[in-house]
Design an enzyme around this catalytic site. Sequence first.
Site, PDB file in Angstrom:
ATOM      1  N   ARG A 168       0.859  -1.184   0.000  1.00  0.00           N
ATOM      2  CA  ARG A 168       0.000   0.000   0.000  1.00  0.00           C
ATOM      3  C   ARG A 168       0.893   1.231   0.000  1.00  0.00           C
ATOM      4  O   ARG A 168       1.432   1.604   1.038  1.00  0.00           O
ATOM      5  CB  ARG A 168      -0.853  -0.054   1.275  1.00  0.00           C
ATOM      6  CG  ARG A 168      -2.036   0.886   1.322  1.00  0.00           C
ATOM      7  CD  ARG A 168      -2.606   0.935   2.739  1.00  0.00           C
ATOM      8  NE  ARG A 168      -1.796   1.792   3.587  1.00  0.00           N
ATOM      9  CZ  ARG A 168      -1.699   1.677   4.913  1.00  0.00           C
ATOM     10  NH1 ARG A 168      -2.335   0.731   5.560  1.00  0.00           N
ATOM     11  NH2 ARG A 168      -0.937   2.520   5.609  1.00  0.00           N
ATOM     12  N   HIS A 170      -3.611   4.401   4.777  1.00  0.00           N
ATOM     13  CA  HIS A 170      -4.770   3.490   4.788  1.00  0.00           C
ATOM     14  C   HIS A 170      -5.968   4.168   4.130  1.00  0.00           C
ATOM     15  O   HIS A 170      -6.584   3.653   3.214  1.00  0.00           O
ATOM     16  CB  HIS A 170      -5.093   3.071   6.223  1.00  0.00           C
ATOM     17  CG  HIS A 170      -6.456   2.472   6.385  1.00  0.00           C
ATOM     18  ND1 HIS A 170      -6.815   1.290   5.775  1.00  0.00           N
ATOM     19  CD2 HIS A 170      -7.551   2.910   7.048  1.00  0.00           C
ATOM     20  CE1 HIS A 170      -8.082   1.022   6.078  1.00  0.00           C
ATOM     21  NE2 HIS A 170      -8.550   1.992   6.837  1.00  0.00           N
ATOM     22  N   TYR A 177       3.885   5.459  11.482  1.00  0.00           N
ATOM     23  CA  TYR A 177       4.239   4.086  11.854  1.00  0.00           C
ATOM     24  C   TYR A 177       5.082   3.352  10.810  1.00  0.00           C
ATOM     25  O   TYR A 177       5.453   2.220  11.028  1.00  0.00           O
ATOM     26  CB  TYR A 177       2.969   3.282  12.164  1.00  0.00           C
ATOM     27  CG  TYR A 177       1.886   3.368  11.105  1.00  0.00           C
ATOM     28  CD1 TYR A 177       1.962   2.578   9.951  1.00  0.00           C
ATOM     29  CD2 TYR A 177       0.797   4.234  11.243  1.00  0.00           C
ATOM     30  CE1 TYR A 177       0.992   2.656   8.970  1.00  0.00           C
ATOM     31  CE2 TYR A 177      -0.177   4.317  10.258  1.00  0.00           C
ATOM     32  CZ  TYR A 177      -0.084   3.531   9.127  1.00  0.00           C
ATOM     33  OH  TYR A 177      -1.046   3.614   8.149  1.00  0.00           O
TER      34      TYR A 177
END
Lengths: 324, 374
Positions: free
Chosen positions: B259, B263, B272
């Site tokens: 990805r 998100h 993160y």
Amino acid sequence: MATLNLVQAINLALQQEMQKDDRVIVLGEDVGPNGGVFRVTEGLHAQFGDDRVIDTPLAESGIIGTAIGMAMNDLRPVPEIQFEGFLGPAYDQIVNHAARSRSRSRGAITVPLTIRVPVGGGIHAPELHSDSPEAIYAHSPGIKVVMPTTPYDAKGLLISAIRDPDPVIFFEPKRVYRSFREEVPEDEYTIPIGEAKIVSEGDDLTVVTWGASLFQCIEALDNAPDDVSIELIDLRTIDPFDMDMIAESVEKTGRCVVVHEAAMTCGLGAEISSRVQERCFLHLEAPVQRVTGFDTLMPYYKLENEYLVNAKRVGQAIEEALAY
Amino acid sequence: MPKTTAYTASIEYISILDEQGKFDEKLGKGLITDEQALDLYERMTVCRQLDEFAFKLQRSGRMGTYPQNKGQEAAAVGSALALTPGQDWVVPSYRENAALFMMGLPMHYVLQYWMGDERGSQIPENVKMTPLSVPIGTHMLHAAGIGYAERIRGTKNVVATYFGDGATSEGDFHEAMNFASVLKSPVIFINQNNSWAISVPRDKQMASETVAQKALAYGMPTVRVDGNDIFAVKYAMDDAVKRARAGEGPSFIEAVTYRLGDHTTADDARRYRDPQEVEAWIARDPLIRTRKYLESKKLWNQAKDDTLQERAKTIVKEVVATAEGVSKPEIDSIFNAMFAEPHTELVRQRDTMRTSSLGKDPSQTGLKNTTQNV
């Protein structure tokens, strides 16, 4: 005309609908050669075979989720959940998918699904086999909830549910499964979802109930003084329920007692009571009474008879409402 | 008694077009024609631009939360190429837009949906798909049931369902795999393993070495492929589709991808993720790789790419204009869409909503006791 019990009437409805429409599929745990733990699907596997009567893996969410897919692709699945206590794992599929699909796709993807579930206590069953969760599903928009009590009503309502273009939970009061028989026509017939039934007419007070508690209400009516005339309504459909029939009756009688086996707080009795005061306020001679299960867990069977609504408690509520 | 081996298994890994543009002729021959490769590259490019534009729409307040597909386009188009639009089904999650467009979904539907309008999920009749599914891992069960219906009707149609690595932790994923297997449902489970479930990396998500091996427990043929390689995805997909059409039941494909974006637009992956990890995956971008392949075959050059980028921009602008040009839905639709026929209480509430929200005269509704209802 055949005299059938509740199990036989439901079995007959399933058999006839499967015969009539080959899109109707029965699936669930042990519903195949074993005929279901209550024998409601007895004989269907022999008649319709593996493809249409499916013994599924032991997973309730899987049963309902798979049935939703079948319904989305033009089958008419009738899954059985073995006991109402096992509906929990399927809750997400029922509420977040079955109930939402039509609305979220604005009619493009619909879920004509009938979930059969034995419900309620009174048969000395193991833990988690005796609950009454109908209000949980009545509170969830997008799914109809039906709970017939008599063999005649069960056959007609199940046929309506299977033919309904939207998802229906069909609760079967297991205490009634083999408790009595009545005449059930061999021919197919339907009873509209959403219509209650006047079991007996009266002028002084209205009792509204559904499921197995109907019989405790009948007993209470039998015990009532001869000069008291009580109207007894069997709701039959929990959601959408027949408020017009209730209101018409209470406007006539002025008094209302709601009786259900499920716990009291946020039970359907609360909704009925609230709507009665909204619609019939000026006709009421007494506060609406509720006779319900307690806000405790359904006890294991040594104490279940104490928990279940009985004719005495219904009788007391009737007396109080009349004396108010 | 001596111990014996009860079960052994291994998982194949397939890579045909690697990140340097090196192509395995033996595995890749005849998989995707030049014309198809050009088409897939164009589709991926349009989708990438749609993603970039969608991000801007959200940031400028013209659209709600949106999940970018960036980096995962090859898994989408490589798999959809093996399907027949109008016959085969797709049961999507929400990060395979390019596959949905190949199945015939008009592009503006996806934007209209993320702009907060259910009509973006009103799938046209000739498109065989379910709407995007937001709850994680619950939709694959529907694929099992949809496939079952095809099987007992005796069609050769198959169902492809897409989901991420995080979804394979959900109970419903395992129930779907089990049901599809036991019912011999013609389903292709396409796992887009993009390494991250929002902020949770794959190694915290599962202790298994691959996602693909989870299918072994369900007796399902399974394979791991380079998910940024349209050829590897197509190869595995052809295999799976062939089995499904032949009545041999479901298959599993783990497409290893990444990805590249957050998100969703509500997320900030910099909190993160190690930037070096992202950099490494940017180099494996499926668009770069496919372009290299086309260039190596003298099918593509800078001038053609410039033209394509311009055309993609125009297409996306038109799609956005269409999505934004749709009038606001009628409030009545929330009541009318609940059931085939709205019941008495819904009708009463709909009329109440009209009087309270829209300021109509309550006496016009024909209701009794309106004072307490409005």
